[in-house]
Write an enzyme that holds these catalytic residues in place. Structure first.
Site, mmCIF file in Angstrom:
data_model
loop_
_atom_site.group_PDB
_atom_site.id
_atom_site.type_symbol
_atom_site.label_atom_id
_atom_site.label_comp_id
_atom_site.label_asym_id
_atom_site.label_seq_id
_atom_site.Cartn_x
_atom_site.Cartn_y
_atom_site.Cartn_z
ATOM 1 N N GLU A 233 0.828 -1.211 0.000
ATOM 2 C CA GLU A 233 0.000 0.000 0.000
ATOM 3 C C GLU A 233 0.860 1.257 0.000
ATOM 4 O OE1 GLU A 233 -0.605 -2.579 2.022
ATOM 5 O OE2 GLU A 233 -2.719 -3.152 1.806
ATOM 6 N N PHE B 132 -11.475 -7.062 13.706
ATOM 7 C CA PHE B 132 -10.380 -7.521 12.866
ATOM 8 C C PHE B 132 -10.048 -6.459 11.820
ATOM 9 C CE2 PHE B 132 -8.961 -9.835 9.002
ATOM 10 C CZ PHE B 132 -7.717 -10.208 9.493
ATOM 11 N N GLN B 133 -8.782 -6.133 11.684
ATOM 12 C CA GLN B 133 -8.281 -5.121 10.745
ATOM 13 C C GLN B 133 -8.950 -3.766 10.945
ATOM 14 O OE1 GLN B 133 -8.190 -6.851 6.720
ATOM 15 N NE2 GLN B 133 -6.121 -7.562 7.170
ATOM 16 N N LYS C 182 -17.327 -0.511 5.600
ATOM 17 C CA LYS C 182 -17.550 -1.594 4.636
ATOM 18 C C LYS C 182 -19.011 -1.701 4.190
ATOM 19 C CE LYS C 182 -16.892 -6.503 3.961
ATOM 20 N NZ LYS C 182 -16.372 -7.765 4.400
ATOM 21 N N MET D 43 24.243 9.282 3.199
ATOM 22 C CA MET D 43 24.065 10.558 3.886
ATOM 23 C C MET D 43 24.271 10.388 5.392
ATOM 24 S SD MET D 43 23.731 13.686 3.238
ATOM 25 C CE MET D 43 22.824 14.296 1.812
#
Lengths: 562, 166
Positions: free
Chosen positions: A47, A109-110, A159, A472
């Protein structure tokens, strides 16, 4: 129609031609409708890649970039990409699935509090729990993302909203009490700058990323040509003036050139356009441009006096202020080339101490490789960078010619930005060549996107400046931490060529200096994606350098034979 | 440090308080109190924020940054206009047979109210400006304050013009 169709229909109405994303549980209905509508979509491999790809697309095209992710980890993986876009004012709309309404707040969940998490890193965000709000929210989100000072907007959609039925009507206008896209300022403010310019002997134009974002480079070019004042650029402003413009030495700031930084310290009027005085630009703010009155053209009132006080603030959209300023200064052009001596002085400083490096017969110098690639690139090439030494070398040695063609994570400094942003830029403008400069540290942070590039045959040339060290970090450790290379050595066991090939992108490795001349032309001309792994020495510093907290004229120089 | 009371009119939408409080913490502004409530318009919430700042420039930053929030409709600095400001405080103070009369005396002098009396405590209610509230708290300190709840300041400008039209 259902909520998912309403989302996609809204995207069509907004002219969105592609979405970057990754499916998951909470967005299954959305992806089902996407499948049925054959909506163009690029599946990234993470993502974070989708967010950076949408960002790269937006920076290259000037349009709003769009990405999808599922709830919970899908959405939190977007966070770095959203923060990157927010710091550089990139217009983006991120649509995330949320758990179904009855499950919100129950540690389902999630589940993650996406609007809570993204509040500090977005221009605005929404949580949609009622399908009837969708058309209004979609309309507002795009309007907010692209108008004013652009920025990312997150829409978190429960959802069940995707499945709910709606009688879809897309609103024609938005009604927001506390927000307007009327950003015209006061003409008197512009005239005050003109008056200051008439009195000035050593004026300097400072070009920032706002010029890129507002597509006003043509006005900046005309203002410079008409007044004859010298100009310098921030990292985000590169390309607004073409490299090589008379009196324009290029990048200023921490790794800016000698002439640019000295010009800032010597000028008596600093006209700053669309910039926010980042600490990477100013050095020690109390000693920044000590002899100058500061004029500040800026759309965001909160930027005025935030880091550097403005004597002549001009609050307003550059699309309003710069044409007005140009019209006023055109009247002055009868006065002749008043600033020639000062401009020639800036040019002379740049000729005396340009960006330089010590050539070698044994190893490939990064500046040499970038310079060669720069000469091979057509004027419409989009260059993307990752973050670190290679980013600064690219800013110094790649000759930027046009705005929206030097894409880099300036504000947040996000390693891993480059590869996905480059693919997003190429998807946005398939006709332009896209070259990514990256390092062996940065590339590993989103190297999974080689698979996306291969699957979709996205023609990006990935140039890795490979020094087997986090360059760096190591440079700072060398200069300020007694050469303690704490956790910055990468050992060099990773074979990037085979890594890219494993994911379907051909790769080559260059190790000898003569290969810069002999092989780069053919490699850059290759059709299709390609990894070019260029081995460079691990102890090369980016110079000049203004150490943190020092004045711009206290830079450490380099580039001469020791 | 100087203290200012800002009236912030915002859209009455979910997430507004997150946006406002998130901004304050992100920009590291010092706030002393924040209170929110409904207004004469159903879709507008009024938030009062008392900020303490080092300089006028810092105050301008607070106002500009808050103004950038999409759901912020209007901000007025009520410290710099003619205004009346009030705060409600509830103080639970320890009271014995010996001290009860003294406490009642103090409460009366302050024109505060006693809203609850128990065998060992008294709950005092006071509405007033910050100075008055602080003074009462200080006086009651010697009897033993058990707990305090304060609303933070709210304010209205003087005159017929509402903040939304300023």
């Amino acid at each position: 129609m259902n909520g998912a169709q309403a989302v996609l229909e809204s995207l069509k109405q907004e002219g969105v031609d592609v979405v970057f994303g990754y499916p998951g549980g909470a967005v299954l209905t959305l992806y089902d409708e996407l499948y049925k509508m054959k909506f163009p979509h690029v599946l990234t491999r993470h993502e974070q890649g989708a967010a950076h790809a949408a960002d790269g697309y937006a920076r290259a095209t000037g349009k709003v970039g769009v990405c999808f992710a599922t709830s919970g980890p899908g959405a939190t993986n977007l966070v770095t990409g959203i923060a990157t876009a927010n710091m550089d004012s990139v217009p983006m709309v991120c649509i995330t699935g949320q758990v179904a309404t009855p499950y919100i707040g129950r540690d389902s969940f999630q589940e993650a509090d996406v609007s809570g998490i993204t509040t500090p890193i977005t221009k605005h965000n929404y949580l949609v729990k009622d399908v009837n709000e969708l058309p209004r929210v979609m309309k507002e989100a795009f309007y907010i993302a692209r108008t004013g000072r652009p920025g990312p907007v997150v829409i978190d959609i429960a959802k069940d909203v995707f499945n709910a039925e709606i009688d879809f009507h897309y609103p024609e206008t938005v009604q927001l009490k506390g927000y307007t896209d009327d950003n015209n300022g006061k003409a008197a403010d512009v005239r005050a700058v003109v008056a200051a310019l008439q009195k000035a002997k050593r004026p300097l134009l400072f070009v920032g990323g706002g010029v890129t974002l507002s597509d006003t480079a043509e006005y900046v070019r005309k203002i410079v040509a008409c007044t004859g004042m010298p100009a310098v650029s921030t990292l985000m402003g590169l390309g607004c003036l073409p490299a090589g413009t008379d009196g324009y030495p290029g990048l200023a700031g921490m790794h800016g050139c000698y002439a640019a930084n000295m010009a800032i310290q010597q000028c008596d009027l600093l006209i700053c356009v669309g910039m926010r005085f980042s600490d990477r630009v100013t050095g020690k703010t109390s000693q920044f441009a000590p002899k100058a009155k500061v004029a500040h053209f800026e759309i965001d009132p909160a930027e005025i006096d935030k880091n550097v006080a403005a004597d002549y603030p001009v609050v307003g959209d550059l699309r309003w202020s710069l044409p007005l300023f140009l019209k006023e200064v055109e009247k002055l052009s009868a006065e002749g080339d008043r600033f020639k001596e000062w401009r020639d002085h800036v040019t002379a400083m740049n000729n005396e101490k340009p960006f330089g490096y010590i050539p070698s017969k044994d190893v490939i110098k990064p500046a040499e490789a970038i310079g060669k690639i720069s000469s091979l690139c057509s004027d419409d090439t989009i260059v993307v960078t990752d973050v670190g030494q290679h980013q600064m070398w690219a800013a110094q040695f790649y000759a930027s010619r046009e705005p929206r063609q030097f894409l880099t994570s300036g504000g947040l400094g996000t390693m891993g930005y480059g590869l996905p942003a480059a693919l997003g830029a190429k998807v946005g403008i398939p006709d332009k060549p896209v070259v990514l400069f990256t390092g062996d540290g940065s590339i590993m942070m989103n190297c999974q996107e080689f698979a996306t590039i291969a699957d979709n045959d996205i023609d990006v040339k990935v140039v890795v400046l490979h020094n087997c060290i986090l360059g760096m970090v190591a440079q700072w450790q060398r200069l300020f931490y007694n050469h303690h290379y704490s956790q910055s050595e990468l050992k060099g066991k990773t074979d990037l060529v085979r890594l890219a090939e494993a994911m379907g992108v051909p790769g080559v490795r260059l190790t000898k200096p003569e290969e810069v001349e002999s092989r780069l032309p053919e490699l850059m001309a290759h059709k299709g994606p390609m990894l070019i792994d260029i081995m460079i020495p691990e102890d090369e510093d980016v110079l000049p350098m203004v150490p943190g907290g020092k004045r711009l004229d206290q830079m450490v120089l380099g580039g001469e034979e020791k | 440090m100087k203290r200012y009371l800002l009236a912030v009119l915002v859209d009455n939408k979910p997430g507004v308080l997150t946006h406002v409080s998130g901004l304050i913490s992100r920009r590291a502004f010092n706030i002393e109190s924040i209170s929110a409530g409904y207004t004469e318009e159903a879709d507008v919430t009024r938030i009062h924020i008392v900020v303490s700042v080092e300089s006028d420039n810092e105050l301008r930053q607070v106002v500009h940054q808050l103004s950038k929030l999409i759901d912020v409709i209007k901000i007025v600095n009520l410290t710099e206009t003619e205004s009346i400001s009030r705060e409600l405080v509830l103080i639970k103070v320890r009271a014995t047979r010996e001290t009860r009369a003294d406490i009642i005396n103090v409460v009366n002098i302050f024109r505060a109210n006693i809203v609850d009396v128990g065998p060992e405590d008294i709950v005092v209610e006071l509405t007033g400006g910050r100075g008055k509230v602080d003074a009462l708290c200080e006086l009651l300190q010697e009897y033993g304050i058990i707990e305090i709840a304060r609303t933070g300041a709210i304010a209205l400008s003087r005159g017929a013009i509402p903040v939304k039209e300023m």
